[in-house]
Design a protein around this motif. Sequence first.
Motif, PDB file in Angstrom:
ATOM      1  N   PRO A   1      -6.920   2.816  -7.130  1.00 53.15           N
ATOM      2  CA  PRO A   1      -5.959   1.850  -6.573  1.00 53.15           C
ATOM      3  C   PRO A   1      -5.013   1.340  -7.646  1.00 53.15           C
ATOM      4  O   PRO A   1      -5.322   1.368  -8.841  1.00 53.15           O
ATOM      5  CB  PRO A   1      -6.866   0.737  -6.037  1.00 53.15           C
ATOM      6  CG  PRO A   1      -8.132   0.853  -6.829  1.00 53.15           C
ATOM      7  CD  PRO A   1      -8.310   2.327  -7.118  1.00 53.15           C
ATOM      8  N   ILE A   2      -3.853   0.845  -7.204  1.00 53.46           N
ATOM      9  CA  ILE A   2      -2.841   0.407  -8.166  1.00 53.46           C
ATOM     10  C   ILE A   2      -2.857  -1.096  -8.399  1.00 53.46           C
ATOM     11  O   ILE A   2      -2.131  -1.593  -9.239  1.00 53.46           O
ATOM     12  CB  ILE A   2      -1.434   0.829  -7.713  1.00 53.46           C
ATOM     13  CG1 ILE A   2      -1.058   0.120  -6.404  1.00 53.46           C
ATOM     14  CG2 ILE A   2      -1.336   2.327  -7.572  1.00 53.46           C
ATOM     15  CD1 ILE A   2       0.397   0.294  -6.026  1.00 53.46           C
ATOM     16  N   GLY A   3      -3.658  -1.835  -7.641  1.00 58.06           N
ATOM     17  CA  GLY A   3      -3.719  -3.274  -7.870  1.00 58.06           C
ATOM     18  C   GLY A   3      -2.917  -4.046  -6.837  1.00 58.06           C
ATOM     19  O   GLY A   3      -2.136  -3.490  -6.063  1.00 58.06           O
ATOM     20  N   PRO A   4      -3.076  -5.365  -6.814  1.00 59.14           N
ATOM     21  CA  PRO A   4      -2.431  -6.202  -5.798  1.00 59.14           C
ATOM     22  C   PRO A   4      -0.939  -6.378  -6.042  1.00 59.14           C
ATOM     23  O   PRO A   4      -0.437  -6.172  -7.149  1.00 59.14           O
ATOM     24  CB  PRO A   4      -3.181  -7.532  -5.920  1.00 59.14           C
ATOM     25  CG  PRO A   4      -3.640  -7.567  -7.344  1.00 59.14           C
ATOM     26  CD  PRO A   4      -3.936  -6.142  -7.716  1.00 59.14           C
ATOM     27  N   SER A   5      -0.254  -6.802  -4.998  1.00 58.69           N
ATOM     28  CA  SER A   5       1.180  -7.058  -5.077  1.00 58.69           C
ATOM     29  C   SER A   5       1.453  -8.341  -5.857  1.00 58.69           C
ATOM     30  O   SER A   5       0.683  -9.303  -5.786  1.00 58.69           O
ATOM     31  CB  SER A   5       1.755  -7.171  -3.669  1.00 58.69           C
ATOM     32  OG  SER A   5       3.074  -7.684  -3.704  1.00 58.69           O
ATOM     33  N   PRO A   6       2.572  -8.393  -6.591  1.00 58.58           N
ATOM     34  CA  PRO A   6       2.948  -9.653  -7.251  1.00 58.58           C
ATOM     35  C   PRO A   6       3.140 -10.798  -6.259  1.00 58.58           C
ATOM     36  O   PRO A   6       2.997 -11.963  -6.632  1.00 58.58           O
ATOM     37  CB  PRO A   6       4.267  -9.291  -7.944  1.00 58.58           C
ATOM     38  CG  PRO A   6       4.199  -7.816  -8.149  1.00 58.58           C
ATOM     39  CD  PRO A   6       3.446  -7.281  -6.980  1.00 58.58           C
ATOM     40  N   LEU A   7       3.442 -10.476  -5.002  1.00 60.10           N
ATOM     41  CA  LEU A   7       3.567 -11.535  -4.000  1.00 60.10           C
ATOM     42  C   LEU A   7       2.243 -12.257  -3.792  1.00 60.10           C
ATOM     43  O   LEU A   7       2.227 -13.435  -3.421  1.00 60.10           O
ATOM     44  CB  LEU A   7       4.034 -10.941  -2.668  1.00 60.10           C
ATOM     45  CG  LEU A   7       5.450 -10.364  -2.622  1.00 60.10           C
ATOM     46  CD1 LEU A   7       5.713  -9.746  -1.259  1.00 60.10           C
ATOM     47  CD2 LEU A   7       6.481 -11.430  -2.931  1.00 60.10           C
ATOM     48  N   VAL A   8       1.140 -11.543  -4.019  1.00 62.99           N
ATOM     49  CA  VAL A   8      -0.190 -12.132  -3.835  1.00 62.99           C
ATOM     50  C   VAL A   8      -0.656 -12.843  -5.104  1.00 62.99           C
ATOM     51  O   VAL A   8      -1.248 -13.929  -5.037  1.00 62.99           O
ATOM     52  CB  VAL A   8      -1.198 -11.040  -3.423  1.00 62.99           C
ATOM     53  CG1 VAL A   8      -2.603 -11.613  -3.300  1.00 62.99           C
ATOM     54  CG2 VAL A   8      -0.771 -10.389  -2.110  1.00 62.99           C
ATOM     55  N   THR A   9      -0.400 -12.246  -6.255  1.00 60.21           N
ATOM     56  CA  THR A   9      -0.934 -12.778  -7.510  1.00 60.21           C
ATOM     57  C   THR A   9      -0.062 -13.868  -8.122  1.00 60.21           C
ATOM     58  O   THR A   9      -0.550 -14.670  -8.911  1.00 60.21           O
ATOM     59  CB  THR A   9      -1.112 -11.642  -8.523  1.00 60.21           C
ATOM     60  OG1 THR A   9       0.161 -11.008  -8.757  1.00 60.21           O
ATOM     61  CG2 THR A   9      -2.092 -10.600  -7.999  1.00 60.21           C
TER      62      THR A   9
END
Length: 708
Positions: free
Chosen positions: A328-336
Amino acid sequence: MTENVVRLHKNTDLLADEPSVTTLSVVPDPAPPAPVPLWVRSGRVLKTAVTHEHTTTAARAVARHSLYVAGGARIVARRTWDGRTAARYERMLRTAEAAGNYEAATEWEERGQRFRDARHRRRMDLLHSPVDAAKGVVVTAGMGAGSLVALGVVLAIANKDVADVITPIEAVIGFIALLITVVQVVWPYAIALGPLFALLGLWAVGQHQQAAPRWALPTHVRSGEGEPITPSIVVKALRDLGVPALRNAIKEMGDAGASMLSPIVIAGCGVEVDVTLPSGVSTNEVQQRRRKLAENLSRHEHEVFITIPEAARTVRLWIADSGALDEPIGPSPLVTDQTVTANYRTGKAPWGQDLRGDAAELSLYQRHLLITGRSNQGKTASLRSLALWLALDRSVQFWLGDLKGVGDWAMFDGIADVLIQGPSDDHVIQVTEMVEDAVDEMNRRIEARRTNPTAVFPPLIVLVDEAQVAFMCPAVDDKKRPYGGAKATSRYFMAVRKIHNQGRAVDVLMWQGTQDPTDQNLPKLVREGAHTRASLVLGTESQSRMALGDKAVDDGAAPHLLRQGLDKGTLVVASDGIEMPKGQSSITVRTHFIDDDPADEIADRAKALRDGVTTLRAIDRGEERDPLADIAAALGEAARVPTTDVLKRLAALNGDAYGTWTNGDLKRVLDAHGAEPYKSDGRMVVSRERVLRALANRSGNGSASASE
C-alpha cells in the motif's frame, strides 16, 4: 490349505411358503494378490531416490559448480583474447553501425587501427630483442662481478685479509644455491597445487558471473527473486524477446549491446532505463511483447511498464522491484493533515503516487473529468477523493447525481446544492433535469459574460457517478424524447455535450464516473469531451482506447493489463493537469483510498467552511406534493432567496411537479398563504420568515391540499 467360510442367510424366494427354511452357501476366500516382482520394486525405489528433492538439489549443485569452472575459463579466455587482439574494437564498430551511429563507428575504427599499429611495432621490436637481451645479460653480469670484486677489495683492506676479496662472490653463490634448494623443495607441490589454484580462480570468476545454465542455478536466482536490474540483464531480455532484427543486431554488438541503454536510474520502487532500438526494429514490436519482456527480466507483467518518450526509435522501461507494487502507498494527506486547504484555480488535488513514488497531484481548474473502469475497482473512491479536496474550497458548488444510490456520496449532504441518489429510471430523469438545469445556468453565465466581460462566476461541478445508467436508460418523456442513448434526441447525452462544448469558459464542469465503457454506455463524443481521462482496470485494449484515446494507448497506456482485484485504485491517467515525464501522454497513478469515516470527517471540515448549504434531495415522484413545504425546503437557511433561484431549486427537487412553474405560479401559491414575494435591492425575493409563519398558521387549520 485354504479354509472355506460358511455363511447363513435366508432364501427370500421361499419366505412366503416356508419362513423357517434357511440355506447354506459356501463362499471361498479371495485369492491372495500376486507378488510384485523384485525388478519392479527396485525400479520404484530407484526412481524415488533419483527424483527426490535432496537428490536433484545435490545434482544441480554438482553440475552448477562444475559448470562455473567451464564458464570462468570461457570468460577468462574471452578477456585474454580481447586484450591481445582487436576483437573489442570490432565489436564496438559493429555496435555503432547497427545503431546507425556512424560517427561513433568512425571513432572506433580509428582506435582499432591505432591498436594494430602499436601491436605491429611491438612485434617488430621482438626481432631485435634476443640480441639486445644477450648484450644486457653480459653487461649486467660483468658489472655485477666487478661490483662484487670491488666490495671484496674494500673488505680485504678493512680486515687486512686478502681472502676477503672473494667473500661477496661466495655469499652470492650461497644465496643462489639456497634458492635452488627452495625451488627443488617447493616445485613438486607447485606442480600438484598449481592446477588446483587455477581451477579455483576460474571457479571464482564463473561463480561471480553466474556462468552456468539457468536450470543449474540456485532456486532464488532462477526465479529472479531479489535480482537487481543490470545492463546485461536488460540486453539479454531484449535479445530473447523474439524479434529477429533485434536479436541479430544484439548478436552483432556482442557484449556492447549495453550501448543501446541509457544509465539505469532508481525511480521510486523500481528502476527506469531508455532503450534506443537498432535500425529495423519498431517500438510497437517491443510494446506488444510486454509479458515476455517482463518474464525475461524475472518480473510479473504488471511490474514492467513500457512507454514511448520523445526520442525517435526509443522505448522507456520502468521495472518495479519484485512485489513492490503489492504494497500500500499510505493514507491521503486529506486524512493525515487537517490543515490541508484547496484552491480551485491554483491548487492541485493530492490524488496518490506515481510509479516513481512521487506525489501525483491533479489540477481540476476548468477541466471536464471522466473516470472509468470495471466494477468494484475503486472508481467511486478515486472520484470522491477529488471532490472531497475541492469541497474544501468554499467557492465551489456541487450538483451531484449518484446513480448507484448506496450512500457513497451521502457525506455531501450539506455540501452539494443538489444530491440525487438512486438507480431507478426516475432518478435518471431527475439527474438528466439536473444536468439540463446546469446547461441553463451555463447559458445564463455566457449571456452575463457578453454584457460584462470581467464577470466572475463560482465554479459549478456537475458530477454524475455511474453515468452508464443514464446512457442506458430506456425512459422517454411526454414528447417521446429518450432520456438515455447517444442520439441527438437523447436528453442526457445532449445536455452533457453542451456542457463539454461551452461550460469550461464559465466554470461549469462535467465530472462523470462510469463502468466498463462501450459505445452504448459511453458515447464517443462524450468520452472525447473530457480534458482529464482516467481508467482503472479494463478487459480489452479496445476499451482502453475508448477510455483514454488512441494516442495514449499507442504510447504505452495499458489499463487492460492491470490486474483485476489486485490493482484496485490504480489509474492510468491522460491529462495535461498532472505532471508526467516529458514526452509521455499518460501516467500510472496509485490513488489514496479514503474510507467512509475519514471521508465524513473531511466533509465536516468542508461544511464548517460553508454558510449553511441546504441540499435538495430526490423525492419519489409518485407522492403528492405540498408546494408550500417544498418552497420552505428550497429556501433552506437563507433569510430570503430570489424567486428565480427558488424556481430552479423547486425544479431540481421535482421536475414533474415544478419543472414548468413560472413566477406567476410561485406567486399564486405564496399569495394564497400570506407569504407573497417582495422586492429587495431591485429583485423579487421570497422571505423564509413569511413562509415558515404561513406553515405554522396552516398547521393549526389543517394541511393544505397538494393540489392547491
